[in-house]
Design a protein around this motif. Structure first.
Motif, PDB file in Angstrom:
ATOM      1  N   GLN B 117      41.077  40.833  35.772  1.00 20.96           N
ATOM      2  CA  GLN B 117      39.933  41.698  35.361  1.00 20.96           C
ATOM      3  C   GLN B 117      38.583  41.274  36.410  1.00 20.96           C
ATOM      4  O   GLN B 117      37.881  42.156  37.074  1.00 20.96           O
ATOM      5  N   SER B 118      38.376  40.145  36.650  1.00 18.64           N
ATOM      6  CA  SER B 118      37.389  39.780  37.609  1.00 18.64           C
ATOM      7  C   SER B 118      37.868  39.421  39.167  1.00 18.64           C
ATOM      8  O   SER B 118      37.183  38.700  39.807  1.00 18.64           O
ATOM      9  N   TYR B 119      38.761  40.311  39.638  1.00 19.20           N
ATOM     10  CA  TYR B 119      39.260  40.226  40.884  1.00 19.20           C
ATOM     11  C   TYR B 119      39.627  39.111  41.435  1.00 19.20           C
ATOM     12  O   TYR B 119      40.887  38.772  41.908  1.00 19.20           O
ATOM     13  N   ASN B 120      38.854  37.970  41.334  1.00 18.73           N
ATOM     14  CA  ASN B 120      39.281  36.700  41.703  1.00 18.73           C
ATOM     15  C   ASN B 120      39.680  36.548  43.296  1.00 18.73           C
ATOM     16  O   ASN B 120      40.631  35.903  43.724  1.00 18.73           O
ATOM     17  N   GLN B 175      36.717  45.602  45.741  1.00 14.45           N
ATOM     18  CA  GLN B 175      37.155  44.263  45.671  1.00 14.45           C
ATOM     19  C   GLN B 175      38.617  44.337  44.747  1.00 14.45           C
ATOM     20  O   GLN B 175      39.399  43.631  45.193  1.00 14.45           O
ATOM     21  N   GLN B 176      38.595  45.245  43.736  1.00 17.55           N
ATOM     22  CA  GLN B 176      39.669  45.221  43.166  1.00 17.55           C
ATOM     23  C   GLN B 176      40.991  45.803  43.476  1.00 17.55           C
ATOM     24  O   GLN B 176      42.060  45.284  43.598  1.00 17.55           O
ATOM     25  N   ARG B 177      40.600  46.856  44.607  1.00 20.80           N
ATOM     26  CA  ARG B 177      41.811  47.445  45.535  1.00 20.80           C
ATOM     27  C   ARG B 177      42.194  46.255  46.507  1.00 20.80           C
ATOM     28  O   ARG B 177      43.458  46.348  46.733  1.00 20.80           O
ATOM     29  N   VAL B 178      41.228  45.477  46.941  1.00 21.56           N
ATOM     30  CA  VAL B 178      41.972  44.475  47.738  1.00 21.56           C
ATOM     31  C   VAL B 178      42.683  43.478  47.269  1.00 21.56           C
ATOM     32  O   VAL B 178      43.659  43.018  47.414  1.00 21.56           O
ATOM     33  N   SER B 198      38.054  46.916  33.358  1.00 22.81           N
ATOM     34  CA  SER B 198      36.940  46.558  32.419  1.00 22.81           C
ATOM     35  C   SER B 198      35.962  46.202  32.835  1.00 22.81           C
ATOM     36  O   SER B 198      34.839  46.462  32.359  1.00 22.81           O
ATOM     37  N   ALA B 199      35.810  45.377  33.910  1.00 26.51           N
ATOM     38  CA  ALA B 199      34.505  44.956  34.857  1.00 26.51           C
ATOM     39  C   ALA B 199      34.020  45.976  35.699  1.00 26.51           C
ATOM     40  O   ALA B 199      32.699  45.514  36.124  1.00 26.51           O
ATOM     41  N   LEU B 200      34.330  46.920  35.758  1.00 21.79           N
ATOM     42  CA  LEU B 200      33.933  48.062  36.901  1.00 21.79           C
ATOM     43  C   LEU B 200      32.868  48.841  36.337  1.00 21.79           C
ATOM     44  O   LEU B 200      33.128  49.484  35.086  1.00 21.79           O
TER      45      LEU B 200
END
Lengths: 217, 278
Positions: B117-120, B175-178, B198-200
């Motif tokens: 959820q938070s990309y990390n 970031q999420q796509r990365v 959810s965080a977007l």
């Protein structure tokens, strides 16, 4: 200027003392840092017994004034039959003492990384050593840099205590000169200035490190 | 050992959807947080190429279940196998459940990609470094090859021009796509998505869902935990509804969304529809 000019060659003596201070601090900061990292790793990842041992060590080191520790080791060491040159004895005491504080800085750096970074590294199949080396340490060291630098500054200043056990460095040199010249004000002003220069250079270097590590943040 | 494991799995799971060996088999997963049991013996089988969407109210155990698959979350009972190979725990010759050693566990985790959820993302690495770090250091792929693959993946998620950027310079959706590209770079056998939108910001959700939809179309085996019902309806091969640490109902999306079999699902969907109807 009249009060300072006759003391010029005495200042040269102070410079040599400052050189000794720097040498002592540099010799101590390397093992202190290595031991600090090791202690931090044991604290975070070690088994319970190892963690307890480290914790006990930290409490002892943090609970004893450096001056007491220096004097204690100075009198104790000859009794144990360990024949160590006083310079290296003092360097070791400084290293063991500051390692305790540095380990706390490193530990805080490691622990303040969010769990999410560990999760991400684990999920990519990284074994622990790799995770530490390429994900955790680079970020943890950035977080630990400010307290670490300030501990280094402290270490430099703490070398002034070793004159108590008879080692020659900047503070000792100043006292010698004062005894000869009876000009405590001018001489200790000079000593203070030299200490300040060393510590300020360290602080600037710390700022530079911080800026460089801020890439990506 | 192989036999014991398979026996254990077939005893505990529902009949597999297809005859071939499932890509993921979880059986009897039980987990407690203190006195609170959050997973009450969950079994789930996912076939190769299948896209399973897990829905359910907050606190139903969806995310925990997902994190148990590659042992990011420890669990007290049950076993998991990916493509027939145990991950996390295995059953030894005497039928005793054993935790894998760290080294074996790391090796097993390579095959399971997860997006959080938070990309990390790793903040101290560029986009490209984020993607190639594990392929190079863990799988030993030559740098040139890993970077070429990373560029392909970045093109796939529409971020070709961002490879030298640091994560902080990217939007959440980017970031999420990365993060998706980073997980794919390990060539996982299965991809897990843990509430990745959810965080977007609402207008960034679409770009991430599009990348996931593409992935499902390409035949990636995936489990998606989400609150995006439209994604579940359009992309899922199967929808799983969880509540109170159990799978309450599972089925084809059209059946689940139009004619749920249980009251619990009906109630959940009604509440959801009431909230989001414009």
């Amino acid at each position: 200027m009249k009060t300072f000019a006759p003391l010029l060659h005495s200042y040269w003596y102070l410079f040599r003392g400052a050189g000794m201070t720097l040498l002592m601090a540099s010799a101590a900061v390397v093992p202190a840092t290595l031991l600090g990292v090791l202690l931090a790793l044991v604290q975070v990842f070690g088994r319970r017994a190892a963690r307890s041992a480290v914790l006990a060590y930290l409490f002892i080191m943090r609970g004893i004034p450096l001056l007491v520790l220096l004097t204690f080791v100075y009198y104790l060491l000859p009794l144990t039959g360990i024949d160590l040159p006083p310079f290296w004895g003092v360097v070791l005491v400084l290293a063991f003492y500051y390692a305790a504080f540095m380990s706390e800085a490193f530990r805080a750096g490691i622990l303040s990384l969010p769990q999410a970074q560990w999760d991400a590294a684990k999920s990519l199949g990284m074994p622990r050593y790799l995770m530490l080396r390429i994900v955790i340490f680079p970020q943890a060291l950035r977080l630990a840099a400010p307290p670490f630098i300030s501990l280094c500054v402290n270490l430099v200043k703490a070398t002034s205590l070793v004159s108590i056990v008879g080692l020659w460095e900047l503070t000792m040199a100043s006292r010698e000169v004062v005894e000869r010249t009876l000009a405590p004000f001018q001489i200790f002003l000079g000593a203070a200035f030299l200490y300040f220069c060393i510590c300020y250079a360290l602080a600037l270097y710390g700022k530079y490190l911080e800026r460089r590590a801020l890439v990506g943040h | 050992m192989e036999n014991t494991l398979n026996d254990a799995l077939s005893l505990a799971t529902d009949p597999p959807v297809v005859q071939q060996r499932p890509m993921l088999a979880m059986s009897g997963i039980a987990k407690w947080f203190g006195a609170n049991q959050v997973l009450k013996g969950v079994s789930l089988t996912v076939a190769k190429g299948e896209a399973v969407v897990v829905i359910g109210p907050s606190g139903s155990g969806k995310t925990t279940l997902l994190r148990c698959i590659n042992l990011l979350e420890d669990y007290e009972d049950g076993i998991v196998a990916v493509d027939g190979e145990p991950i996390g725990y295995f059953v030894d010759a005497r039928g005793k459940r054993q935790r894998m050693g760290e080294r074996d566990l790391a090796a097993a985790r390579e095959h399971v990609g997860i997006v959080f959820q938070s990309y990390n993302l790793f903040p101290h690495m560029t986009v490209l470094q984020n993607i190639v770090a594990a392929p190079i250091r863990v799988r030993g792929i030559p740098r040139a090859k890993a970077e070429a693959r990373a560029r392909d993946l970045l093109a796939m998620v529409g971020l070709t021009d961002k490879e030298q950027a640091y994560p902080v310079r990217l939007s959440g959706g980017q970031q999420q796509r990365v993060a998706i590209a980073r997980a794919l770079a390990m060539d996982p056998k299965i991809m897990l998505f843990d509430e990745v939108t959810s965080a977007l910001d609402p207008e960034l959700v679409g770009e991430v869902l599009a990348a996931m939809q593409q992935l499902a179309r390409d035949g990636m085996t995936m489990i998606v935990v989400t609150h995006e019902m439209s994604f579940a309806r359009d992309v899922a091969d199967r929808v799983v509804f969880m509540d109170g640490g159990l799978i309450v109902e599972e089925g084809k999306p059209e059946q689940m969304f139009t004619a749920p079999r249980t009251d619990r699902v009906r109630q959940f969907l009604k509440r959801y529809n009431d909230r989001y109807r414009l």
